[in-house]
Design a protein around this motif. Structure first.
Motif, PDB file in Angstrom:
ATOM      1  N   GLY A 114       0.788  -1.224   0.000  1.00 46.34           N
ATOM      2  CA  GLY A 114       0.000   0.000   0.000  1.00 46.34           C
ATOM      3  C   GLY A 114       0.821   1.275   0.000  1.00 46.34           C
ATOM      4  O   GLY A 114       0.626   2.150  -0.845  1.00 46.34           O
ATOM      5  N   ILE A 115       1.746   1.387   0.934  1.00 43.55           N
ATOM      6  CA  ILE A 115       2.552   2.606   1.026  1.00 43.55           C
ATOM      7  C   ILE A 115       3.460   2.713  -0.193  1.00 43.55           C
ATOM      8  O   ILE A 115       3.648   3.796  -0.747  1.00 43.55           O
ATOM      9  CB  ILE A 115       3.348   2.636   2.345  1.00 43.55           C
ATOM     10  N   TYR A 116       3.985   1.588  -0.638  1.00 40.37           N
ATOM     11  CA  TYR A 116       4.812   1.571  -1.847  1.00 40.37           C
ATOM     12  C   TYR A 116       4.020   2.134  -3.031  1.00 40.37           C
ATOM     13  O   TYR A 116       4.507   2.997  -3.758  1.00 40.37           O
ATOM     14  CB  TYR A 116       5.272   0.132  -2.127  1.00 40.37           C
ATOM     15  N   LEU A 117       2.804   1.645  -3.206  1.00 38.40           N
ATOM     16  CA  LEU A 117       1.941   2.141  -4.290  1.00 38.40           C
ATOM     17  C   LEU A 117       1.675   3.636  -4.151  1.00 38.40           C
ATOM     18  O   LEU A 117       1.778   4.386  -5.123  1.00 38.40           O
ATOM     19  CB  LEU A 117       0.586   1.414  -4.265  1.00 38.40           C
ATOM     20  N   MET A 118       1.318   4.053  -2.946  1.00 36.27           N
ATOM     21  CA  MET A 118       1.018   5.470  -2.712  1.00 36.27           C
ATOM     22  C   MET A 118       2.214   6.338  -3.093  1.00 36.27           C
ATOM     23  O   MET A 118       2.058   7.349  -3.776  1.00 36.27           O
ATOM     24  CB  MET A 118       0.638   5.701  -1.250  1.00 36.27           C
ATOM     25  N   ARG A 119       3.401   5.930  -2.661  1.00 32.08           N
ATOM     26  CA  ARG A 119       4.610   6.728  -2.925  1.00 32.08           C
ATOM     27  C   ARG A 119       4.952   6.767  -4.407  1.00 32.08           C
ATOM     28  O   ARG A 119       5.542   7.737  -4.875  1.00 32.08           O
ATOM     29  CB  ARG A 119       5.784   6.189  -2.115  1.00 32.08           C
ATOM     30  N   HIS A 120       4.616   5.714  -5.149  1.00 34.67           N
ATOM     31  CA  HIS A 120       4.939   5.692  -6.571  1.00 34.67           C
ATOM     32  C   HIS A 120       3.885   6.341  -7.450  1.00 34.67           C
ATOM     33  O   HIS A 120       4.192   6.767  -8.563  1.00 34.67           O
ATOM     34  CB  HIS A 120       5.239   4.256  -7.019  1.00 34.67           C
ATOM     35  N   LEU A 121       2.666   6.436  -6.965  1.00 38.44           N
ATOM     36  CA  LEU A 121       1.591   7.045  -7.754  1.00 38.44           C
ATOM     37  C   LEU A 121       1.424   8.536  -7.472  1.00 38.44           C
ATOM     38  O   LEU A 121       0.979   9.278  -8.331  1.00 38.44           O
ATOM     39  CB  LEU A 121       0.261   6.326  -7.482  1.00 38.44           C
ATOM     40  N   ALA A 122       1.781   8.954  -6.262  1.00 35.80           N
ATOM     41  CA  ALA A 122       1.630  10.361  -5.874  1.00 35.80           C
ATOM     42  C   ALA A 122       2.942  11.106  -6.110  1.00 35.80           C
ATOM     43  O   ALA A 122       3.998  10.508  -6.281  1.00 35.80           O
ATOM     44  CB  ALA A 122       1.238  10.452  -4.400  1.00 35.80           C
ATOM     45  N   ASP A 123       2.858  12.419  -6.105  1.00 34.66           N
ATOM     46  CA  ASP A 123       4.060  13.242  -6.221  1.00 34.66           C
ATOM     47  C   ASP A 123       4.785  13.342  -4.889  1.00 34.66           C
ATOM     48  O   ASP A 123       6.002  13.491  -4.853  1.00 34.66           O
ATOM     49  CB  ASP A 123       3.695  14.630  -6.753  1.00 34.66           C
ATOM     50  N   LEU A 124       4.034  13.253  -3.785  1.00 34.58           N
ATOM     51  CA  LEU A 124       4.629  13.331  -2.457  1.00 34.58           C
ATOM     52  C   LEU A 124       3.667  12.690  -1.465  1.00 34.58           C
ATOM     53  O   LEU A 124       2.450  12.873  -1.560  1.00 34.58           O
ATOM     54  CB  LEU A 124       4.870  14.800  -2.068  1.00 34.58           C
ATOM     55  N   VAL A 125       4.218  11.921  -0.506  1.00 33.88           N
ATOM     56  CA  VAL A 125       3.441  11.323   0.579  1.00 33.88           C
ATOM     57  C   VAL A 125       4.134  11.684   1.880  1.00 33.88           C
ATOM     58  O   VAL A 125       5.332  11.455   2.029  1.00 33.88           O
ATOM     59  CB  VAL A 125       3.355   9.783   0.433  1.00 33.88           C
ATOM     60  N   GLU A 126       3.386  12.276   2.801  1.00 30.73           N
ATOM     61  CA  GLU A 126       3.933  12.667   4.105  1.00 30.73           C
ATOM     62  C   GLU A 126       3.097  12.054   5.224  1.00 30.73           C
ATOM     63  O   GLU A 126       1.868  12.143   5.183  1.00 30.73           O
ATOM     64  CB  GLU A 126       3.897  14.193   4.279  1.00 30.73           C
ATOM     65  N   PHE A 127       3.776  11.469   6.211  1.00 36.72           N
ATOM     66  CA  PHE A 127       3.094  10.934   7.385  1.00 36.72           C
ATOM     67  C   PHE A 127       3.335  11.854   8.564  1.00 36.72           C
ATOM     68  O   PHE A 127       4.412  12.414   8.715  1.00 36.72           O
ATOM     69  CB  PHE A 127       3.612   9.532   7.716  1.00 36.72           C
ATOM     70  N   GLU A 128       2.313  12.001   9.415  1.00 35.92           N
ATOM     71  CA  GLU A 128       2.416  12.801  10.628  1.00 35.92           C
ATOM     72  C   GLU A 128       1.674  12.093  11.748  1.00 35.92           C
ATOM     73  O   GLU A 128       0.986  11.096  11.517  1.00 35.92           O
ATOM     74  CB  GLU A 128       1.826  14.199  10.392  1.00 35.92           C
ATOM     75  N   ASN A 129       1.787  12.638  12.965  1.00 36.16           N
ATOM     76  CA  ASN A 129       1.090  12.080  14.138  1.00 36.16           C
ATOM     77  C   ASN A 129       1.337  10.586  14.294  1.00 36.16           C
ATOM     78  O   ASN A 129       0.395   9.792  14.382  1.00 36.16           O
ATOM     79  CB  ASN A 129      -0.413  12.372  14.065  1.00 36.16           C
ATOM     80  N   GLU A 130       2.625  10.205  14.316  1.00 40.48           N
ATOM     81  CA  GLU A 130       3.036   8.802  14.471  1.00 40.48           C
ATOM     82  C   GLU A 130       2.443   7.889  13.406  1.00 40.48           C
ATOM     83  O   GLU A 130       2.283   6.691  13.615  1.00 40.48           O
ATOM     84  CB  GLU A 130       2.677   8.255  15.873  1.00 40.48           C
TER      85      GLU A 130
END
Length: 142
Positions: A114-130
């Motif tokens: 999931g996170i791999y897909l998100m990072r490759h399909l989006a221009d930027l992925v940022e996580f916050e709040n742990e």
């Protein structure tokens, strides 16, 4: 929920119980937001897949399929970009150390893409709040 990223104007916000029964509401919000923000047809598929994957992660991994908890989704835009912010009520996770699903030892695992897909399909992925909140950015047009 945290406010939308600085410089982005909120288009819409939705809060749904943590259940896949509400995926169609999330998809509808994505459709409306992409239309409102004039996202190119070429980029629409990436937005749909990445944001629904983030919703799936929030339901399964964040809220542990507990439909008494909610997933909040807020979308905003600038002239150039669209931003989706999803927040769950889980305990968070170590987003700095996510296994690479393309590594030989992980290829046959059912989870972890999931996170791999998100990072490759989006221009930027940022996580916050742990890791309880993810912001996913897309350019409206290539």
């Amino acid at each position: 929920m945290e406010s939308m990223k600085e410089g982005f104007n909120v288009i819409e916000e939705i809060k749904v119980p943590s259940s896949f029964e509400h995926l169609s509401k999330i998809e509808g919000l994505i459709d409306r937001s992409c239309a409102t923000a004039s996202v190119s047809e070429d980029n629409y598929g990436n937005v749909l897949i990445a944001v629904t994957e983030a919703f799936n992660n929030a339901v399964v991994h964040g809220n542990k399929n507990d439909d008494s908890k909610t997933v909040n989704l807020q979308v905003g835009h600038t002239d150039e970009e669209l931003c989706f912010v999803l927040q769950d009520e889980g305990t968070g996770f170590d987003y700095e150390n996510v296994a690479d699903p393309t590594a030989p030892e992980n290829i046959e695992k059912e989870n972890g893409r999931g996170i791999y897909l998100m990072r490759h399909l989006a221009d930027l992925v940022e996580f916050e709040n742990e890791g309880r909140e993810v912001s996913i950015f897309f350019k409206k047009n290539d």
